[in-house]
Design a protein around this motif. Structure first.
Motif, PDB file in Angstrom:
ATOM      1  N   VAL A   1       7.944 -22.375 -42.068  1.00  0.00           N
ATOM      2  CA  VAL A   1       7.551 -20.763 -42.741  1.00  0.00           C
ATOM      3  C   VAL A   1       7.761 -20.143 -41.666  1.00  0.00           C
ATOM      4  O   VAL A   1       7.162 -20.036 -40.447  1.00  0.00           O
ATOM      5  CB  VAL A   1       6.761 -20.493 -43.576  1.00  0.00           C
ATOM      6  N   ILE A   2       8.469 -18.159 -41.695  1.00  0.00           N
ATOM      7  CA  ILE A   2       8.293 -18.103 -40.428  1.00  0.00           C
ATOM      8  C   ILE A   2       8.341 -16.339 -41.119  1.00  0.00           C
ATOM      9  O   ILE A   2       9.131 -16.223 -42.771  1.00  0.00           O
ATOM     10  CB  ILE A   2       9.306 -18.087 -39.111  1.00  0.00           C
ATOM     11  N   GLY A   3       7.964 -15.425 -40.754  1.00  0.00           N
ATOM     12  CA  GLY A   3       7.558 -13.998 -40.477  1.00  0.00           C
ATOM     13  C   GLY A   3       9.331 -12.896 -40.524  1.00  0.00           C
ATOM     14  O   GLY A   3       9.411 -13.674 -39.752  1.00  0.00           O
ATOM     15  N   PHE A   4       9.272 -11.919 -41.805  1.00  0.00           N
ATOM     16  CA  PHE A   4      10.163 -11.676 -40.900  1.00  0.00           C
ATOM     17  C   PHE A   4      10.872 -10.373 -39.340  1.00  0.00           C
ATOM     18  O   PHE A   4      11.293 -10.481 -38.514  1.00  0.00           O
ATOM     19  CB  PHE A   4      10.706 -10.187 -42.100  1.00  0.00           C
ATOM     20  N   ASP A   5       8.861 -10.406 -39.471  1.00  0.00           N
ATOM     21  CA  ASP A   5       8.851  -9.738 -38.258  1.00  0.00           C
ATOM     22  C   ASP A   5       9.215  -9.630 -36.831  1.00  0.00           C
ATOM     23  O   ASP A   5       9.693  -9.967 -35.864  1.00  0.00           O
ATOM     24  CB  ASP A   5       7.612  -8.537 -38.107  1.00  0.00           C
ATOM     25  N   ARG A   6       8.519 -11.500 -36.789  1.00  0.00           N
ATOM     26  CA  ARG A   6       8.977 -12.545 -35.622  1.00  0.00           C
ATOM     27  C   ARG A   6      10.201 -12.769 -35.489  1.00  0.00           C
ATOM     28  O   ARG A   6      10.591 -12.385 -34.659  1.00  0.00           O
ATOM     29  CB  ARG A   6       7.681 -13.662 -36.459  1.00  0.00           C
ATOM     30  N   VAL A   7      10.823 -12.466 -36.822  1.00  0.00           N
ATOM     31  CA  VAL A   7      12.544 -13.204 -36.695  1.00  0.00           C
ATOM     32  C   VAL A   7      12.952 -11.753 -35.510  1.00  0.00           C
ATOM     33  O   VAL A   7      13.524 -11.932 -34.678  1.00  0.00           O
ATOM     34  CB  VAL A   7      13.185 -13.453 -38.335  1.00  0.00           C
ATOM     35  N   LEU A   8      13.078 -10.680 -35.955  1.00  0.00           N
ATOM     36  CA  LEU A   8      13.489  -9.558 -35.408  1.00  0.00           C
ATOM     37  C   LEU A   8      12.670  -9.327 -34.582  1.00  0.00           C
ATOM     38  O   LEU A   8      13.536  -9.313 -33.470  1.00  0.00           O
ATOM     39  CB  LEU A   8      13.568  -8.135 -36.635  1.00  0.00           C
ATOM     40  N   ALA A   9      11.495  -9.867 -33.691  1.00  0.00           N
ATOM     41  CA  ALA A   9      11.180  -9.263 -32.855  1.00  0.00           C
ATOM     42  C   ALA A   9      11.530 -10.639 -32.119  1.00  0.00           C
ATOM     43  O   ALA A   9      12.013  -9.907 -30.287  1.00  0.00           O
ATOM     44  CB  ALA A   9       9.562  -9.791 -32.526  1.00  0.00           C
ATOM     45  N   ASP A  10      11.711 -11.737 -32.050  1.00  0.00           N
ATOM     46  CA  ASP A  10      12.022 -12.520 -31.223  1.00  0.00           C
ATOM     47  C   ASP A  10      13.354 -12.697 -31.276  1.00  0.00           C
ATOM     48  O   ASP A  10      13.852 -13.251 -30.260  1.00  0.00           O
ATOM     49  CB  ASP A  10      11.549 -14.150 -31.509  1.00  0.00           C
ATOM     50  N   ASP A  11      14.282 -12.090 -32.233  1.00  0.00           N
ATOM     51  CA  ASP A  11      15.702 -11.927 -32.012  1.00  0.00           C
ATOM     52  C   ASP A  11      16.459 -13.834 -32.499  1.00  0.00           C
ATOM     53  O   ASP A  11      17.408 -14.190 -31.864  1.00  0.00           O
ATOM     54  CB  ASP A  11      16.396 -11.714 -30.725  1.00  0.00           C
ATOM     55  N   LEU A  12      15.441 -14.070 -32.905  1.00  0.00           N
ATOM     56  CA  LEU A  12      16.273 -15.688 -33.870  1.00  0.00           C
ATOM     57  C   LEU A  12      17.339 -15.226 -34.932  1.00  0.00           C
ATOM     58  O   LEU A  12      17.468 -14.394 -35.791  1.00  0.00           O
ATOM     59  CB  LEU A  12      14.879 -16.311 -34.768  1.00  0.00           C
ATOM     60  N   LYS A  13      18.449 -15.968 -34.526  1.00  0.00           N
ATOM     61  CA  LYS A  13      19.383 -16.321 -35.277  1.00  0.00           C
ATOM     62  C   LYS A  13      19.635 -16.093 -36.487  1.00  0.00           C
ATOM     63  O   LYS A  13      19.844 -17.957 -36.676  1.00  0.00           O
ATOM     64  CB  LYS A  13      21.015 -16.711 -34.048  1.00  0.00           C
ATOM     65  N   VAL A  14      19.378 -15.630 -37.557  1.00  0.00           N
ATOM     66  CA  VAL A  14      18.922 -16.352 -38.943  1.00  0.00           C
ATOM     67  C   VAL A  14      20.293 -15.442 -39.550  1.00  0.00           C
ATOM     68  O   VAL A  14      21.105 -16.243 -39.766  1.00  0.00           O
ATOM     69  CB  VAL A  14      17.902 -15.768 -39.584  1.00  0.00           C
ATOM     70  N   MET A  15      20.114 -14.523 -39.532  1.00  0.00           N
ATOM     71  CA  MET A  15      21.204 -13.319 -39.907  1.00  0.00           C
ATOM     72  C   MET A  15      21.318 -12.168 -40.100  1.00  0.00           C
ATOM     73  O   MET A  15      20.649 -11.887 -38.540  1.00  0.00           O
ATOM     74  CB  MET A  15      21.095 -13.164 -41.518  1.00  0.00           C
ATOM     75  N   ASP A  16      22.331 -11.212 -38.809  1.00  0.00           N
ATOM     76  CA  ASP A  16      22.412 -10.284 -38.552  1.00  0.00           C
ATOM     77  C   ASP A  16      21.216  -9.396 -39.206  1.00  0.00           C
ATOM     78  O   ASP A  16      20.647  -9.177 -40.325  1.00  0.00           O
ATOM     79  CB  ASP A  16      23.438  -9.497 -38.343  1.00  0.00           C
ATOM     80  N   ALA A  17      20.055  -7.937 -37.939  1.00  0.00           N
ATOM     81  CA  ALA A  17      19.013  -8.378 -37.698  1.00  0.00           C
ATOM     82  C   ALA A  17      19.121  -6.947 -39.040  1.00  0.00           C
ATOM     83  O   ALA A  17      17.995  -6.746 -39.861  1.00  0.00           O
ATOM     84  CB  ALA A  17      18.906  -7.014 -36.244  1.00  0.00           C
ATOM     85  N   SER A  18      20.384  -6.109 -39.491  1.00  0.00           N
ATOM     86  CA  SER A  18      20.420  -5.066 -40.667  1.00  0.00           C
ATOM     87  C   SER A  18      20.020  -5.964 -42.030  1.00  0.00           C
ATOM     88  O   SER A  18      19.323  -5.797 -42.892  1.00  0.00           O
ATOM     89  CB  SER A  18      21.667  -4.514 -40.888  1.00  0.00           C
ATOM     90  N   ALA A  19      20.696  -7.810 -42.427  1.00  0.00           N
ATOM     91  CA  ALA A  19      20.611  -8.474 -43.217  1.00  0.00           C
ATOM     92  C   ALA A  19      19.065  -8.408 -43.483  1.00  0.00           C
ATOM     93  O   ALA A  19      18.330  -8.731 -44.415  1.00  0.00           O
ATOM     94  CB  ALA A  19      21.230  -9.669 -42.974  1.00  0.00           C
ATOM     95  N   VAL A  20      18.435  -8.965 -41.990  1.00  0.00           N
ATOM     96  CA  VAL A  20      17.214  -9.571 -42.281  1.00  0.00           C
ATOM     97  C   VAL A  20      15.606  -8.335 -42.487  1.00  0.00           C
ATOM     98  O   VAL A  20      14.723  -8.076 -43.548  1.00  0.00           O
ATOM     99  CB  VAL A  20      16.522 -10.527 -40.669  1.00  0.00           C
ATOM    100  N   ALA A  21      16.093  -7.389 -42.105  1.00  0.00           N
ATOM    101  CA  ALA A  21      15.758  -6.016 -42.176  1.00  0.00           C
ATOM    102  C   ALA A  21      16.205  -5.719 -44.202  1.00  0.00           C
ATOM    103  O   ALA A  21      14.353  -5.444 -44.603  1.00  0.00           O
ATOM    104  CB  ALA A  21      15.933  -4.610 -41.546  1.00  0.00           C
ATOM    105  N   LEU A  22      16.915  -5.988 -44.729  1.00  0.00           N
ATOM    106  CA  LEU A  22      17.031  -5.550 -45.848  1.00  0.00           C
ATOM    107  C   LEU A  22      16.395  -6.281 -46.710  1.00  0.00           C
ATOM    108  O   LEU A  22      15.767  -6.115 -47.717  1.00  0.00           O
ATOM    109  CB  LEU A  22      18.401  -5.479 -46.569  1.00  0.00           C
ATOM    110  N   CYS A  23      16.419  -7.592 -46.183  1.00  0.00           N
ATOM    111  CA  CYS A  23      15.577  -9.158 -47.191  1.00  0.00           C
ATOM    112  C   CYS A  23      13.891  -8.348 -47.160  1.00  0.00           C
ATOM    113  O   CYS A  23      13.281  -8.438 -47.679  1.00  0.00           O
ATOM    114  CB  CYS A  23      15.656  -9.568 -46.963  1.00  0.00           C
ATOM    115  N   ARG A  24      13.332  -8.204 -46.449  1.00  0.00           N
ATOM    116  CA  ARG A  24      12.271  -7.706 -45.838  1.00  0.00           C
ATOM    117  C   ARG A  24      11.599  -6.693 -46.100  1.00  0.00           C
ATOM    118  O   ARG A  24      10.770  -7.116 -47.252  1.00  0.00           O
ATOM    119  CB  ARG A  24      11.962  -7.391 -44.087  1.00  0.00           C
TER     120      ARG A  24
END
Ligand code: UDP
Length: 240
Positions: A183-206
């Motif tokens: 499990v990982i938080g949205f903010d961590r994914v964005l801060a560490d630029d982990l390649k999940v989905m592009d940032a706008s998609a991650v932010a929309l889900c968050r």
């Protein structure tokens, strides 16, 4: 970890998931395998929305890199996603799963336009709804399209099928010591630029509190396993 129970999910597949062993295009056997995954998931009683990328055919950024106008190239990319949607629709219907394709770019002879209330009706009737052409605008991706449709259709989660079994702290294909998050938080994914989905998609889900479940779609039977809570995956969600 107890995974939340899902009634309605959005499944995002990249275009590459339809490519099979080739470097390009649509491989009918691979499409049939993907459709079988969707059918197995549906048989668990879920409502399923699908978004399929277009990268196996055309990516706007690649066209722009070769000197094309970016918006023009992006429209070509969106048309590629419609072709993929039709291929998956065909495979699902050959397996007896009813579907409808709704495109964000109107194409009356080919499929329906995106109409949320109509999509709701299709889901209620047990159909899989395949959303094509992303958000219908250039400079976006189908990841963002997937997040948008997941929010609009009030999906319980966005399932992102990839070629790895979750989110790692570094690229597992390069670093053998990379470790996977459960499990990982949205903010961590964005801060560490982990390649999940592009940032706008991650932010929309968050912002809409939609967990993203990252799992390996290439492993047969895995989607159904992950849905049942027994498969390997990473859940990206808002931390308490
Ligand atoms: N695209 C776009 N707007 C959207 C969705 C897609 O312009 O809302 C274009 C963009 O050029 C993109 C291409 O369609 O590169 C294919 O989509 P994507 O790259 O997201 O596909 P995937 O990587 O999932 O196969």
């Amino acid at each position: 970890m107890t995974r939340p129970r899902f009634d309605r999910i959005l499944l995002k597949l990249s275009g590459e998931a339809l490519m099979g062993p080739g470097q390009f295009g649509i491989d009918p056997d691979t499409v049939a395998n993907m459709a079988a995954e969707v059918k197995a998931a549906k048989e668990q009683g879920l409502e399923i929305c699908l978004v399929i990328g277009g990268g196996n055919i055309f990516r706007g950024m690649a066209g722009a890199a070769k000197g094309m106008d970016r918006a023009q190239a992006d429209y070509m990319g969106m048309l590629a996603t419609v072709m993929n949607a039709l291929a998956v629709q065909n495979a699902l219907e050959q397996m007896g799963v009813e579907t409808r394709v709704q495109s964000a770019i109107k194409m009356d002879q080919v499929c329906e336009p995106v109409i949320r209330r109509r999509a709701e009706r299709h889901l209620a009737k047990g159909r899989v709804v395949i959303f094509a052409a992303g958000v219908g605008s250039p400079y976006f991706t189908t990841d963002t399209g997937a997040a948008l449709r997941a929010a609009e259709m009030k999906c319980d989660a966005l399932f992102k099928g990839t070629s790895v079994d979750g989110v790692y702290d570094s690229d597992p294909k390069i670093n053998p010591k990379a470790s996977r998050y459960d499990v990982i938080g949205f903010d961590r994914v964005l801060a560490d630029d982990l390649k999940v989905m592009d940032a706008s998609a991650v932010a929309l889900c968050r912002d809409n509190n939609i967990p993203i479940v990252v799992f390996n779609i290439r492993e047969p039977g895995n989607l159904a396993k992950v849905l049942a809570g027994s498969g390997t995956a990473t859940v990206v969600m808002n931390e308490e």
